[in-house]
Design a protein around this motif. Structure first.
Motif, short mmCIF file in Angstrom:
data_model
loop_
_atom_site.label_atom_id
_atom_site.label_comp_id
_atom_site.label_asym_id
_atom_site.label_seq_id
_atom_site.Cartn_x
_atom_site.Cartn_y
_atom_site.Cartn_z
N GLY A 27 57.33 -17.62 -12.92
CA GLY A 27 58.89 -18.19 -12.70
C GLY A 27 59.96 -17.20 -13.57
O GLY A 27 60.91 -17.75 -13.75
N GLN A 28 59.42 -16.45 -14.07
CA GLN A 28 60.35 -15.53 -14.74
C GLN A 28 60.45 -14.12 -14.28
O GLN A 28 60.44 -14.13 -13.14
CB GLN A 28 59.95 -15.44 -16.37
CG GLN A 28 59.93 -16.57 -17.16
CD GLN A 28 61.38 -16.99 -17.45
OE1 GLN A 28 61.96 -18.22 -17.67
NE2 GLN A 28 62.34 -16.07 -17.37
N GLY A 29 60.37 -12.84 -14.88
CA GLY A 29 60.50 -11.53 -14.31
C GLY A 29 61.65 -11.58 -13.42
O GLY A 29 62.55 -11.74 -14.04
N ASP A 30 61.43 -10.90 -12.24
CA ASP A 30 62.60 -10.69 -11.29
C ASP A 30 62.61 -11.76 -10.19
O ASP A 30 63.58 -11.55 -9.31
CB ASP A 30 62.06 -9.60 -10.76
CG ASP A 30 61.94 -8.12 -11.25
OD1 ASP A 30 62.55 -8.03 -12.22
OD2 ASP A 30 60.99 -7.33 -11.02
N THR A 31 62.03 -12.93 -10.43
CA THR A 31 61.98 -14.08 -9.57
C THR A 31 63.42 -14.51 -9.47
O THR A 31 63.91 -14.97 -10.74
CB THR A 31 60.99 -14.99 -9.68
OG1 THR A 31 59.68 -14.33 -9.56
CG2 THR A 31 61.07 -16.01 -8.71
N LEU A 32 64.09 -15.00 -8.53
CA LEU A 32 65.30 -15.65 -8.37
C LEU A 32 65.31 -16.55 -7.05
O LEU A 32 64.52 -15.86 -6.10
CB LEU A 32 66.48 -14.77 -7.90
CG LEU A 32 66.85 -13.79 -9.43
CD1 LEU A 32 68.01 -12.90 -8.99
CD2 LEU A 32 67.42 -14.72 -10.56
N VAL A 33 65.47 -17.95 -7.30
CA VAL A 33 65.50 -18.75 -6.37
C VAL A 33 66.61 -19.63 -6.10
O VAL A 33 67.14 -19.98 -7.40
CB VAL A 33 64.31 -19.79 -6.21
CG1 VAL A 33 64.12 -20.56 -5.01
CG2 VAL A 33 63.03 -18.92 -6.55
N THR B 55 61.50 -24.34 -17.52
CA THR B 55 62.39 -23.86 -18.54
C THR B 55 62.60 -22.36 -18.18
O THR B 55 61.42 -21.61 -18.04
CB THR B 55 61.74 -23.95 -19.74
OG1 THR B 55 61.78 -25.40 -19.96
CG2 THR B 55 62.92 -23.59 -20.87
N ALA B 56 63.82 -22.15 -17.89
CA ALA B 56 63.95 -20.53 -17.39
C ALA B 56 64.78 -19.80 -18.82
O ALA B 56 65.64 -20.38 -18.87
CB ALA B 56 65.09 -20.52 -16.03
N GLN B 57 64.24 -18.66 -19.03
CA GLN B 57 64.85 -17.84 -19.98
C GLN B 57 65.90 -17.03 -19.26
O GLN B 57 65.41 -16.42 -18.09
CB GLN B 57 63.79 -17.03 -20.76
CG GLN B 57 62.87 -17.65 -21.73
CD GLN B 57 61.92 -17.02 -22.26
OE1 GLN B 57 61.99 -15.66 -21.89
NE2 GLN B 57 61.15 -17.48 -22.87
N VAL C 191 67.19 -18.02 -12.13
CA VAL C 191 65.62 -18.04 -12.51
C VAL C 191 65.19 -19.23 -12.44
O VAL C 191 65.59 -20.39 -13.05
CB VAL C 191 65.62 -17.19 -14.05
CG1 VAL C 191 64.21 -17.30 -14.56
CG2 VAL C 191 66.56 -16.08 -14.11
N PRO C 192 63.91 -19.52 -11.86
CA PRO C 192 63.41 -20.70 -11.48
C PRO C 192 62.49 -21.56 -12.46
O PRO C 192 62.08 -22.57 -12.64
CB PRO C 192 62.51 -20.77 -10.26
CG PRO C 192 62.24 -19.07 -10.39
CD PRO C 192 62.92 -18.63 -11.01
N GLY C 193 62.13 -20.70 -13.52
CA GLY C 193 61.33 -20.91 -14.58
C GLY C 193 59.91 -21.53 -13.94
O GLY C 193 59.42 -21.31 -12.72
N SER C 194 59.50 -22.67 -14.53
CA SER C 194 58.02 -23.14 -14.16
C SER C 194 58.14 -24.03 -12.87
O SER C 194 57.11 -24.30 -12.20
CB SER C 194 57.67 -24.04 -15.03
OG SER C 194 56.89 -23.04 -16.35
N THR C 195 59.32 -24.30 -12.06
CA THR C 195 59.56 -24.94 -10.78
C THR C 195 58.68 -23.70 -10.01
O THR C 195 58.46 -24.11 -8.75
CB THR C 195 60.69 -25.08 -10.47
OG1 THR C 195 61.81 -23.86 -10.61
CG2 THR C 195 61.51 -26.09 -11.41
N GLN C 196 58.90 -22.43 -10.32
CA GLN C 196 58.11 -21.39 -9.59
C GLN C 196 56.69 -21.80 -9.08
O GLN C 196 56.07 -21.29 -8.19
CB GLN C 196 58.41 -20.09 -10.26
CG GLN C 196 57.75 -19.03 -9.49
CD GLN C 196 58.26 -18.57 -8.21
OE1 GLN C 196 59.38 -19.06 -7.83
NE2 GLN C 196 57.66 -17.51 -7.36
#
Length: 458
Positions: A313-319, A402-404, A186-191
């Motif tokens: 940067g949350q939800g279903d996003t993965l990087v 910050t990634a939850q 989960v990328p958090g705000s780096t997204q």
């Protein structure tokens, strides 16, 4: 007489066919003998070295033999370099084991003096300093030269020293047998870097930079769902630069809803950046045979909570950390093209002859030079305004996150960025897991890593 001549012709033909067959057989045996030897229980492997000649893997070692290099000598790169044991399959050795074959058709197995080797781009000492800086905390760090593509640091915790074997496999902590840098997180705000790049490309810098959105601490979006800000009472009116620096979620939710940000174009931009969007098939980034997962996200509707959350940067996003780092290269280079990473610099065969040599390569253009320049200035301004006293002696462009994770039970801390120093053209990504249960910060790991990679003063 004719009958005798006919027999002679037939015999000559058979002889030619026999000789041709024998030549083909010898060539086939010579070419394929190495393959069959590698799949026997008598194969002998060569060496893997770092960029300075430090040993990263020694194929002559028997399991449990730590006397030659010392205890945990390989632990900083253990789950990246790997071995041929079969417990780890997505590692440098496992994916390139044939290149380490100390066998030749003419000389047979070469136990002593065989020169089959892989020379990597890694800096072992720098990796060890970064590994030690984690102080046993889980996470990962990756850095590469964004001019050449040479991966310099790629460490992941927890890890293992492969010379110790796997007798205690059941007690290994989660993630020990994988380099987390290669897998989606989960990328958090780096997204938000991807979202800003996409908006710059679609709207143009002039229009985007002129927009402001208001943050009161919570934004009730057009579908009636709340997007919360980490600042309880909000940030007030924000420009794009301020929103990036303060990492304001309500700003980005409103940006995604903005009619000037065409949603179909946003999906196309995410796809161009390398995301598997919605149900699209996700493939891999190939790094010398190692499979690095590509990014994925869900974008269904600009007013949908999950879509907005995904762009934040949350939800279903993965990087993967590697891909986060690669996007930074397209910004730092000012070209909109990623420098493709590699780990193998050179390969030699059993006789010491160079059989492979790396070269620098680039992706297709992901975004324009104008967008790259605008994004670069945004990240450099963030670095100057908020990180110059934290990451000292380096001019950096950065974005934190910050990634939850684990259904919000834990939070990871991320930092992506690049250094502008021509003597240290490095792009990086650092992940510190479970940040609320450690004093460790991603900024500290970044400082240690950049200091370790800085060339000594003349």
């Amino acid at each position: 007489m004719k009958s005798i001549r006919r027999c002679q012709h037939i015999m000559s033909l058979f002889l030619v066919m026999f000789i041709a067959g024998m030549v083909t057989l010898v060539v086939k045996i010579q070419r394929e003998s190495a393959f069959y030897m590698m799949n026997s229980d008598k194969h002998v492997l060569g060496m893997v070295y770092d960029r300075n000649g430090d040993v990263l893997f020694d194929g002559s070692l028997k399991e449990g033999d730590t006397s030659k290099y010392g205890d945990n000598y390989f632990i900083d790169v253990g789950n990246l370099i790997g071995d041929d044991n079969g417990q780890m399959t997505n590692t440098l050795v496992a994916k390139n084991v044939e290149k380490l074959n100390n066998y030749s058709f003419s000389e047979g197995i070469v136990d002593e003096g065989g020169k089959a080797a892989i020379y990597t781009t890694l800096d072992h000492k720098a990796n060890r300093k970064v590994y030690d800086a984690f102080s046993g905390n889980d996470g990962c760090a990756v850095a590469y030269n964004y001019k050449t593509g040479e991966i310099l640091v790629c460490t992941s915790l927890p890890s293992l020293d492969v010379t110790k074997g796997y007798s205690e496999l059941k007690s290994f902590r989660n993630g020990t047998l994988m380099s987390k840098n290669m897998y989606g997180t989960v990328p958090g705000s780096t997204q938000k870097v991807s979202t800003v790049v996409s908006a710059l490309e679609i709207m143009g810098p002039e229009l985007l930079l002129s927009k402001t959105f208001n943050c009161t601490g919570k934004y009730n979006n057009k579908s009636g769902k709340d997007i919360d800000c980490h600042e309880l009472y909000g940030h007030g009116d924000l420009t794009l630069q301020q929103a990036v620096e303060k990492s304001c979620n309500p700003y980005f939710a409103q940006l995604v809803e903005d009619p000037d940000l065409d949603f179909e174009e946003l999906k196309k931009m995410y796809t161009k950046l390398g995301y598997a969007v919605n149900d699209a098939k996700s493939d891999y980034i190939n790094i010398d045979g190692i499979e690095c997962e590509k990014a994925s996200t869900t974008l269904t509707d600009p007013y949908d909570f999950q879509t907005q959350w995904g762009c934040i940067g949350q939800g279903d996003t993965l990087v993967s950390p590697v891909q986060l780092m690669m996007w930074q290269s397209a910004i730092a280079n000012g070209t909109g093209k990623m420098t493709m990473p590699h780990l193998i610099q050179e390969v030699t065969n059993v006789k010491g002859k160079v059989t492979e040599k790396a070269s620098t390569s680039y992706s297709k253009e992901l975004f324009s030079e104008k967008t790259a320049d605008s994004m670069k200035q945004i990240l450099l301004t963030n670095g100057a305004n908020n990180y110059s006293n934290i990451i000292r002696n380096h001019t950096v462009g950065v974005k934190s996150g910050t990634a939850q994770v684990e259904n919000g039970q834990k939070e990871n801390s991320l930092l992506v960025g690049f250094v502008t120093d021509p003597e240290l053209p490095v792009a990086f990504c650092v992940v510190v897991e479970d940040r609320n249960n450690t004093y460790l910060t991603a900024e500290y790991i970044t400082q240690v890593m950049l200091d370790a990679l800085t060339p000594p003063a003349n």
